[in-house]
Every structure is written in C-alpha cells, then in structure tokens.
Design an enzyme around this catalytic site. Structure first.
Site, PDB file in Angstrom:
ATOM      1  N   CYS A 173       0.991  -1.182  -0.123  1.00 37.26           N
ATOM      2  CA  CYS A 173      -0.040   0.037   0.084  1.00 37.26           C
ATOM      3  C   CYS A 173       0.916   1.139   0.097  1.00 37.26           C
ATOM      4  CB  CYS A 173      -0.866  -0.024   1.281  1.00 37.26           C
ATOM      5  SG  CYS A 173      -2.132   1.354   1.217  1.00 37.26           S
ATOM      6  N   CYS A 202      -3.479   6.829  -4.721  1.00 40.17           N
ATOM      7  CA  CYS A 202      -3.203   5.414  -4.739  1.00 40.17           C
ATOM      8  C   CYS A 202      -1.659   5.108  -5.397  1.00 40.17           C
ATOM      9  CB  CYS A 202      -4.110   4.667  -5.772  1.00 40.17           C
ATOM     10  SG  CYS A 202      -4.038   3.021  -5.377  1.00 40.17           S
TER      11      CYS A 202
HETATM   12  O1  PYC Z   1      -1.899   3.944  -1.791  1.00 38.60           O
HETATM   13  O2  PYC Z   1      -1.596   2.022  -2.811  1.00 38.60           O
HETATM   14  C1  PYC Z   1      -2.053   2.650  -2.164  1.00 38.60           C
HETATM   15  C2  PYC Z   1      -3.610   2.016  -1.928  1.00 38.60           C
HETATM   16  C3  PYC Z   1      -4.124   0.906  -2.109  1.00 38.60           C
HETATM   17  C4  PYC Z   1      -5.457   0.626  -1.547  1.00 38.60           C
HETATM   18  C5  PYC Z   1      -5.352   2.006  -1.104  1.00 38.60           C
HETATM   19  N1  PYC Z   1      -4.492   2.843  -1.178  1.00 38.60           N
END
Ligand code: PYC
Length: 311
Positions: free
Chosen positions: A88, A238
């Site tokens: 993550c 993300c």
């Molecule tokens: O930032 O990799 C990330 C992530 C995955 C799910 C929520 N954030």
C-alpha cells in the site's frame, strides 16, 4: 478486555491506522506467511481495528511486525475492510510519518518489508515521503470488456504491488460529486473481469479498478478514481495504482526513466512519481505527505456484540 494502541494519519486524504501496541502476534516466517496467518487465524483483529463501529470502510490498517529481512527497519502488513493488501503506497507513507512522529525514524532512507517484497521509503526534511516501490509491470494491454448496463471499457492489467485494471477509455466524469456513479461503474467492471476469468498473474483477482481522465489541478498530468477491494474509493491518488500506471506509460514509451508524473486524485490531492530502471525492471517511486491526526487506544470488550467489528 484487550487494548490496542493505534495512531491515525491521512496520506493525501486517505486514512492509515497503524497498530503500535497490542496487535496479534503472528510469529515468525516470511511476511507472506505471516499475511496468511493474519488472514486465517486473526482476521477478527483486522475487522476490529478498521471496520465500524471503530473505523469505516475507508480505513487502511497497518500491522507492524519484526522484519524477516535483516536489511529492513520494519515489516508491515496492510489490511482493509475486507482483507489484507500486498502493498500500500499511501499506507507506507502513513507508516513512515507515524514512526517519525513517534521518534522511531529519522530523515533518510529506510527499507520496509511487505508481503510482496521490500520497498525503500525516504523521509525528506520537509516531512514528505518517497516510496521506491516493488518492481511493477503490465501483464496485458488494451483488454476490452463489455459491462452489462454500462458499455465497453478498455484497459490494461498491471501490477504495482496490487493488481489493477487501468481504464483509459470511458465516458465517465471524474468529479467528487460523481463518486456514487463512479463506484457503481468500477464495481461492475470488477465483477465483469471476474466473471470473464480476466485475472492478474497466477489467477490473482484484479481487486483494484482505476479510471483516468484529464486533470483539474494545475501541474497535474492526470486525474484518477480508484476503486479499492472493499468498494471504498481511494481518497489519495493510490501509490500502488500510480506505480502500475507509470509502468504502463514507461512500456508505451510515454514516460521516460526519471521523468516526473503528477497524479491527481478524485479529491484533488496529488502524488508525484517517476520510474527508475533497476536490474532491467521498472521500479516506480511515488512521493507524497501524510499527517498524523489521532492517537487512540481501542478497547476490545468481549461483552460488546460488535467487539470484533461489523462484518
Ligand atoms: O496507496 O497503494 C495505495 C493504496 C491501495 C489501496 C488504498 N491505497
């Protein structure tokens, strides 16, 4: 009664709840083995920490564990409202900000072990954190799927520490006011991928779906909407998704090594990134900031019918 001490932060809007005391003892072995142990034997702790009534679908939890790899400063297993995550990106930034807040980490580079490999996190003087992620790649390009009631979508299947379907062609409006519709559409895409047997490597479920569109923020290259495995959307751009995206851009010749990519999220926050080529693999780097916003002791009282969370 059991007590679990946590520190909450948010990375570009997306929350991370780090367990700093009182979490389950997963024993030894590789981080992948300990991730399986968390899933099979201690799943109720995952639910107690991130699910309602103490948390919400949006929370990502982080369980700190001793690393197996002696070159790493810490090990971490990330989890959410429905299970565990391989890696993550926003969570790693949150973990580093939390450890810095606790005085356990100084500026500089630190290796952190995850179930899908070690990453290097760099805490900058400014408080920003860069994450040198696991090697990322595209598995399949321009995969077209017909989604009942929503039409045809075309995208790439790519790995950035989790499996993603990265959709470039769609008719959706990427605005915060439209998140209900975006959630519906991406959930339908995910279900269609599963029904059609379109998977990541070794049959892995593609549990993140990402839509891309033109940016609204000055200086950004792109804006996204990211559906996470438990149907919540990522408030940050993300980290693993941006890694997967940059790997595809690199493979398409659209993002040369070292060139900056600025990914805006659906809430308007931003990660900056680039790729490095290391041992002939694509190693994405993402940079963002996290702020600690709560310290708490969770109380697990077995008399409480929702002691282990609503699941
Ligand atoms: O930032 O990799 C990330 C992530 C995955 C799910 C929520 N954030």
């Amino acid at each position: 009664m059991q007590r679990i001490r946590v520190i909450d932060s948010h990375t570009e809007g997306e929350p991370t709840r780090v367990i700093i005391e009182g979490g389950p003892d997963l024993g030894g072995g590789s981080l992948a083995e300990r991730r399986t142990r968390l899933q099979q034997q201690f799943d109720r702790y995952r639910s107690a920490v991130v699910n309602e009534p103490r948390g919400s679908d949006v929370f990502v939890g982080a369980l700190l564990v001793p690393p197996d790899d002696p070159s790493c400063a810490a090990g971490v297993i990330f989890f959410n409202n429905v299970g565990t995550l391989g890696m993550c990106g926003h969570g790693t930034i949150g973990v580093v900000a939390t450890l810095a807040y606790l005085g356990r980490l100084k500026t500089g580079q630190h290796r952190i072990e995850t179930p899908v490999g070690a990453v290097t996190a760099e805490l900058h003087e400014s408080g920003d954190v860069s994450v040198h992620n696991v090697s990322s790649y595209r598995l399949a390009k321009d995969v077209a799927v017909d989604v009942d009631g929503y039409g045809r979508f075309s995208g790439d299947v790519a790995w950035g520490g989790n499996w993603f379907f990265l959709v470039n062609q769609h008719q959706e409006t990427l605005e915060l006011s439209n998140v209900e519709r975006l959630t519906e559409v991406t959930w339908a895409i995910r279900q269609t991928l599963e029904a059609k047997g379109i998977t990541g490597r070794d049959g892995a479920v593609i549990d993140h779906v990402e839509l891309f569109g033109p940016p609204t923020r000055a200086g950004a290259d792109s804006k996204n909407f990211v559906l996470c495995p438990g149907k919540a959307y990522d408030r940050s751009p993300c980290g693993t998704g941006t890694s997967a995206k940059m790997a595809c851009l690199y493979e398409d010749g659209k993002l040369p090594e070292g060139t900056l990519w600025r990914q805006e999220s659906i809430v308007g926050s931003m990660f900056e990134g680039h790729v490095n080529i290391v041992d002939k693999t694509i190693q994405p780097v993402i940079r963002g900031s996290a702020y600690v916003n709560a310290e708490a002791t969770l109380i697990l009282d077995e008399r409480d019918p929702y002691c282990w969370g609503i699941r």
